[in-house]
Design a protein around this motif. Structure first.
Motif, mmCIF file in Angstrom:
data_model
loop_
_atom_site.group_PDB
_atom_site.id
_atom_site.type_symbol
_atom_site.label_atom_id
_atom_site.label_comp_id
_atom_site.label_asym_id
_atom_site.label_seq_id
_atom_site.Cartn_x
_atom_site.Cartn_y
_atom_site.Cartn_z
ATOM 1 N N UNK A 16 -2.401 -3.593 3.552
ATOM 2 C CA UNK A 16 -2.121 -2.317 2.896
ATOM 3 C C UNK A 16 -1.607 -2.575 1.495
ATOM 4 N N UNK A 17 -2.346 -2.115 0.511
ATOM 5 C CA UNK A 17 -1.977 -2.283 -0.895
ATOM 6 C C UNK A 17 -1.718 -0.922 -1.536
ATOM 7 N N UNK A 18 -1.097 -0.944 -2.687
ATOM 8 C CA UNK A 18 -0.813 0.283 -3.432
ATOM 9 C C UNK A 18 -0.170 1.331 -2.535
ATOM 10 N N UNK A 19 0.816 0.918 -1.810
ATOM 11 C CA UNK A 19 1.442 1.818 -0.847
ATOM 12 C C UNK A 19 2.161 2.974 -1.532
ATOM 13 N N UNK A 20 2.132 4.110 -0.864
ATOM 14 C CA UNK A 20 2.741 5.331 -1.373
ATOM 15 C C UNK A 20 3.797 5.816 -0.373
ATOM 16 N N UNK A 21 4.754 6.590 -0.831
ATOM 17 C CA UNK A 21 5.750 7.119 0.105
ATOM 18 C C UNK A 21 5.118 7.871 1.278
ATOM 19 N N UNK A 22 4.001 8.524 1.049
ATOM 20 C CA UNK A 22 3.339 9.269 2.125
ATOM 21 C C UNK A 22 2.681 8.356 3.162
ATOM 22 N N UNK A 23 2.675 7.060 2.920
ATOM 23 C CA UNK A 23 2.192 6.114 3.928
ATOM 24 C C UNK A 23 3.280 5.767 4.940
ATOM 25 N N UNK A 24 4.474 6.249 4.698
ATOM 26 C CA UNK A 24 5.571 5.995 5.630
ATOM 27 C C UNK A 24 5.255 6.576 6.993
ATOM 28 N N UNK B 33 3.937 0.099 18.320
ATOM 29 C CA UNK B 33 4.090 0.580 16.956
ATOM 30 C C UNK B 33 5.027 -0.263 16.119
ATOM 31 N N UNK B 34 4.794 -0.239 14.825
ATOM 32 C CA UNK B 34 5.670 -0.910 13.879
ATOM 33 C C UNK B 34 5.947 0.051 12.724
ATOM 34 N N UNK B 35 7.189 0.105 12.309
ATOM 35 C CA UNK B 35 7.591 1.060 11.277
ATOM 36 C C UNK B 35 7.257 0.524 9.890
ATOM 37 N N UNK B 36 6.631 1.367 9.111
ATOM 38 C CA UNK B 36 6.383 1.088 7.696
ATOM 39 C C UNK B 36 7.080 2.176 6.885
ATOM 40 N N UNK B 37 7.937 1.753 5.987
ATOM 41 C CA UNK B 37 8.660 2.693 5.140
ATOM 42 C C UNK B 37 8.420 2.338 3.684
ATOM 43 N N UNK B 38 7.937 3.306 2.926
ATOM 44 C CA UNK B 38 7.648 3.098 1.514
ATOM 45 C C UNK B 38 8.607 3.960 0.698
ATOM 46 N N UNK B 39 9.410 3.301 -0.102
ATOM 47 C CA UNK B 39 10.385 4.020 -0.910
ATOM 48 C C UNK B 39 9.802 4.341 -2.288
ATOM 49 N N UNK B 40 10.256 5.457 -2.834
ATOM 50 C CA UNK B 40 9.740 5.879 -4.140
ATOM 51 C C UNK B 40 10.572 5.333 -5.274
#
Length: 124
Positions: free
Chosen positions: A83-91, A117-124
């Motif tokens: 996963x590249x160019x991750x965005x907050x909405x990918x959380x 499942x595994x948690x992915x959190x993308x901060x802005x």
């Protein structure tokens, strides 16, 4: 007993990258499609990507095209999601799925086996 175990999730800043892995045991998935779904808090589960039994076909949700890459290593009974160019909405919590057909799709009905499942959190 079939197990799908995801790893690689975590916290990343927007624009960053993560690589998820899904290790399968109890069943050889080399003859079956596998894929990824995700579920964000308060939202419906949604399809992310799928890969055919031999890796020859891949299919992505529109929002992931060009940013995510699904792949698999049948010798290791393992699947990946770069996963590249991750965005907050990918959380979201990302789930690995194992299918019962050679070529899957976006319908959860193609997949009988689900990881925890595994948690992915993308901060802005």
């Amino acid at each position: 007993q079939v197990q799908l175990v995801e790893s690689g999730g975590g916290l990343v800043q927007a624009g960053g990258s993560l690589r998820l892995s899904c290790a399968a045991s109890g069943r050889t998935f080399s003859s079956y499609a596998m894929g990824w779904f995700r579920q964000a808090p308060g939202k419906e589960r949604e399809f992310v990507a799928t890969i055919s039994w031999n890796g020859g076909l891949t299919y992505y949700a529109e929002a992931m095209k060009g940013r995510f890459t699904i792949s698999r290593d049948n010798a290791k009974n393992t699947m990946y999601l770069q996963m590249n160019s991750l965005k907050p909405e990918d959380t979201a919590v990302y789930y690995c799925v194992g299918g019962v057909v050679r070529v899957g799709g976006s319908d959860p009905g193609f997949y009988r086996y689900w990881g925890q499942g595994t948690q992915v959190t993308v901060s802005s």
